[in-house]
Design a protein around this motif. Structure first.
Motif, PDB file in Angstrom:
ATOM      1  N   ALA A 105       3.033  -1.376   0.299  1.00 45.58           N
ATOM      2  CA  ALA A 105       2.094  -0.443   0.936  1.00 45.58           C
ATOM      3  C   ALA A 105       2.602   0.994   0.799  1.00 45.58           C
ATOM      4  CB  ALA A 105       1.919  -0.814   2.412  1.00 45.58           C
ATOM      5  N   GLU A 148      -0.366   7.856   9.141  1.00 48.81           N
ATOM      6  CA  GLU A 148      -1.628   8.236   8.508  1.00 48.81           C
ATOM      7  C   GLU A 148      -1.433   9.602   7.858  1.00 48.81           C
ATOM      8  OE1 GLU A 148      -5.974   7.943  10.129  1.00 48.81           O
ATOM      9  OE2 GLU A 148      -5.110   9.876  10.712  1.00 48.81           O
ATOM     10  N   GLU A 155      -0.296   0.893   7.851  1.00 48.71           N
ATOM     11  CA  GLU A 155      -0.159   0.267   9.155  1.00 48.71           C
ATOM     12  C   GLU A 155       0.483  -1.091   8.937  1.00 48.71           C
ATOM     13  OE1 GLU A 155      -2.704  -0.107  13.235  1.00 48.71           O
ATOM     14  OE2 GLU A 155      -3.763  -0.237  11.343  1.00 48.71           O
ATOM     15  N   ARG A 193       0.379  -2.991   5.541  1.00 49.66           N
ATOM     16  CA  ARG A 193      -0.826  -2.725   4.751  1.00 49.66           C
ATOM     17  C   ARG A 193      -1.007  -1.248   4.476  1.00 49.66           C
ATOM     18  NH1 ARG A 193      -4.868  -6.927   5.599  1.00 49.66           N
ATOM     19  NH2 ARG A 193      -3.815  -8.550   6.755  1.00 49.66           N
ATOM     20  N   ALA A 194      -1.610  -0.973   3.345  1.00 51.41           N
ATOM     21  CA  ALA A 194      -2.044   0.393   3.047  1.00 51.41           C
ATOM     22  C   ALA A 194      -3.542   0.369   2.855  1.00 51.41           C
ATOM     23  CB  ALA A 194      -1.386   0.892   1.762  1.00 51.41           C
ATOM     24  N   GLN A 195      -4.185   1.380   3.413  1.00 58.27           N
ATOM     25  CA  GLN A 195      -5.616   1.545   3.158  1.00 58.27           C
ATOM     26  C   GLN A 195      -5.813   2.994   2.706  1.00 58.27           C
ATOM     27  OE1 GLN A 195      -8.425   1.876   6.473  1.00 58.27           O
ATOM     28  NE2 GLN A 195      -9.619   0.272   5.487  1.00 58.27           N
ATOM     29  N   THR A 228      -8.473   5.662   1.434  1.00 53.79           N
ATOM     30  CA  THR A 228      -9.921   5.895   1.334  1.00 53.79           C
ATOM     31  C   THR A 228     -10.177   7.295   0.798  1.00 53.79           C
ATOM     32  OG1 THR A 228      -9.812   6.407   3.680  1.00 53.79           O
ATOM     33  CG2 THR A 228     -10.772   4.316   3.108  1.00 53.79           C
ATOM     34  N   GLU A 230     -12.249   2.909  -2.056  1.00 53.17           N
ATOM     35  CA  GLU A 230     -11.264   2.446  -1.077  1.00 53.17           C
ATOM     36  C   GLU A 230     -10.304   1.466  -1.745  1.00 53.17           C
ATOM     37  OE1 GLU A 230     -12.661   1.454   2.936  1.00 53.17           O
ATOM     38  OE2 GLU A 230     -11.395  -0.328   2.800  1.00 53.17           O
ATOM     39  N   ASN A 278      -7.109  -1.226  -0.871  1.00 48.36           N
ATOM     40  CA  ASN A 278      -6.327  -1.902   0.167  1.00 48.36           C
ATOM     41  C   ASN A 278      -5.161  -2.622  -0.476  1.00 48.36           C
ATOM     42  OD1 ASN A 278      -7.833  -1.702   2.861  1.00 48.36           O
ATOM     43  ND2 ASN A 278      -9.453  -2.162   1.383  1.00 48.36           N
ATOM     44  N   ILE A 292      -1.625  -4.966   0.453  1.00 44.42           N
ATOM     45  CA  ILE A 292      -0.835  -5.647   1.482  1.00 44.42           C
ATOM     46  C   ILE A 292       0.476  -6.108   0.860  1.00 44.42           C
ATOM     47  CG2 ILE A 292      -2.140  -7.807   1.100  1.00 44.42           C
ATOM     48  CD1 ILE A 292      -1.575  -8.269   4.212  1.00 44.42           C
TER      49      ILE A 292
END
Ligand SMILES: NC(=O)c1ccc[n+]([C@@H]2O[C@H](COP(=O)([O-])OP(=O)(O)OC[C@H]3O[C@@H](n4cnc5c(N)ncnc54)[C@H](O)[C@@H]3O)[C@@H](O)[C@H]2O)c1
Length: 381
Positions: free
Chosen positions: A129, A247, A258, A261-263, A265, A271, A273, A275
């Motif tokens: 992540a 963030e 978080e 995980r990475a997100q 956007t 987007e 994602n 993990i």
């Protein structure tokens, strides 16, 4: 292939997380271990079939050892790193590099003077992540970083401090929440911004751990030369080790890390994602097999006689096992360190790189204690 003889100082909780990678790297052989506690050093020596020392200085005299791992309480890091460097050994030290800036500078100087490579552990930079977010930011696809928010809410019961002879003290741990736990997430955040810190304004407090003298809560504002503002809040007063969060707010989108995980956007609607894949960092079966050897079993018995119990997951050993929540990527950093040594290049996280995080940590303490803003003048990479 260049071979490395290794000595390990400190066979406590984190020992297993170094021992297993060292066992898997082909051109590395652990020649000796050292701990002032006999059961710990004997157990570790049995695991590797190597020699055990009570005094690290005696171990440093061996010609067949050219790399030292320092896994001891914080206040001992500088003296051990410097002694190892002066003995001509490369050093990989657990975080933090020291408990004050003068010692950290002396470590860097000892490395330069002796032409040895000093690395400092900050393994969470290697989580998938973290790597995904770093790549997205460095590629420029998210535009400039403008801000960051950082959250760590963990649980440290009183027993954690009662069972330790160094945690929760200014002289031995150098603080608590910031220098021991939050350092991971603060380092990660600083690495993502990749700019000079110009000022730190922070508060530190002990709200719920009357038995210790150090902080269990902190918050602050970190400003970077290019205008990025990072805000953080950290506490060891929550009811479990909740997912850490960083963030990073960028001109063209947002990168959220978080837990594992990475997100990412983008404003245009894309987007990504990511993990962390545990198999990417650790082959649990072979990890277990390593620690399940009969020598480790007897080590376990000795240690359980001390009343120390293993982790809730299945590995029957009191040395720290991969945590189910965050931060099991030591193996990647340790491999990078040895590959770099073999290739004659600098590893990813050198003492000079770790120093920038050390400066931030020390500034948080200074600001928290004086209630003043602390100005910094960090050198750019
Ligand atoms: N990177 C991570 O995720 C992570 C996690 C946990 C701990 N750590 C770091 O690892 C280091 C060690 O932490 P730990 O949890 O293993 O502590 P610990 O107290 O469990 O173990 C420290 C060991 O050092 C030994 N020691 C003390 N003085 C010594 C001396 N003079 N010579 C030789 N041995 C000595 C102790 O006897 C003990 O066995 C710390 O810097 C800590 O911050 C890192």
């Amino acid at each position: 292939m260049k071979k490395f003889g290794v000595g390990i100082i400190g066979c406590g909780a984190i020992f297993g997380v170094h021992a297993y990678p060292l066992h898997t790297i082909e051109n590395v052989e652990v020649k000796a271990v050292c701990d002032i506690k006999q059961p710990a050093r004997d157990a570790a020596a049995r695991l590797f079939g190597c020699d055990a020392y009570e005094d690290y200085r005696a171990m440093l005299m061996r010609d067949d050892i050219n790399v030292i791992h320092v896994l001891t309480p914080h206040y001992l890091h500088a003296q051990m790193v410097i002694a190892a460097a002066n003995a001509g050994k490369h050093v990989l030290c657990e975080k933090p590099m020291s408990i004050n800036l003068e010692d950290a500078k002396a470590e860097i100087e000892a490395g330069r003077r002796n032409h040895v490579t000093i690395g400092v552990i900050s393994q969470n930079r290697y989580n998938s992540a973290s790597v995904a977010i770093k790549t997205a930011i460095d590629s420029g696809s998210l535009g400039k970083v403008v801000g960051q928010r950082i959250l760590l809410a963990w649980f440290k019961p009183d027993d954690y401090y009662k069972n330790s002879d160094w945690h929760g003290t200014w002289d031995k741990e150098g603080g608590s929440l910031i220098i021991d736990q939050s350092i991971h997430v603060l380092d990660l955040a600083r690495w993502l911004v990749n700019d000079e810190i110009v000022s730190v304004q922070a508060s530190i407090d002990n709200r719920n751990h009357p038995a210790i003298e150090t902080e269990d809560t902190a918050e602050g504002l970190i400003k970077y030369r290019g205008g990025v503002q990072s805000v953080f809040y950290a506490t060891n007063n929550y009811t479990y080790n909740s997912p850490v969060m960083v963030e990073t707010h960028c001109e063209k989108g947002m990168a959220l890390m978080e837990f594992d995980r990475a997100q990412i956007t983008y404003r245009d609607g894309r987007e990504l994602n990511v993990i962390n894949n545990p198999n990417d960092t650790l082959d649990e079966a072979s990890y277990q097999a390593f620690f399940n050897q009969s020598s480790a079993q007897s080590a376990m018995q000795t240690l359980s006689q001390w009343g120390v119990f293993g982790s809730p997951i299945t590995i029957p050993i009191t040395w720290k096992t991969p945590r189910p929540y965050w931060g099991i990527t030591h193996i990647k950093q340790i491999k990078n360190y040895y590959e770099s040594l073999a290739a004659g290049v600098q590893p990813d996280i050198t003492a000079a790189e770790a120093f920038k995080t050390q400066e931030m940590i020390c500034a948080i303490y200074q600001s928290g204690k004086t209630r003043q803003m602390v100005q910094l003048n960090q050198a750019k990479e």
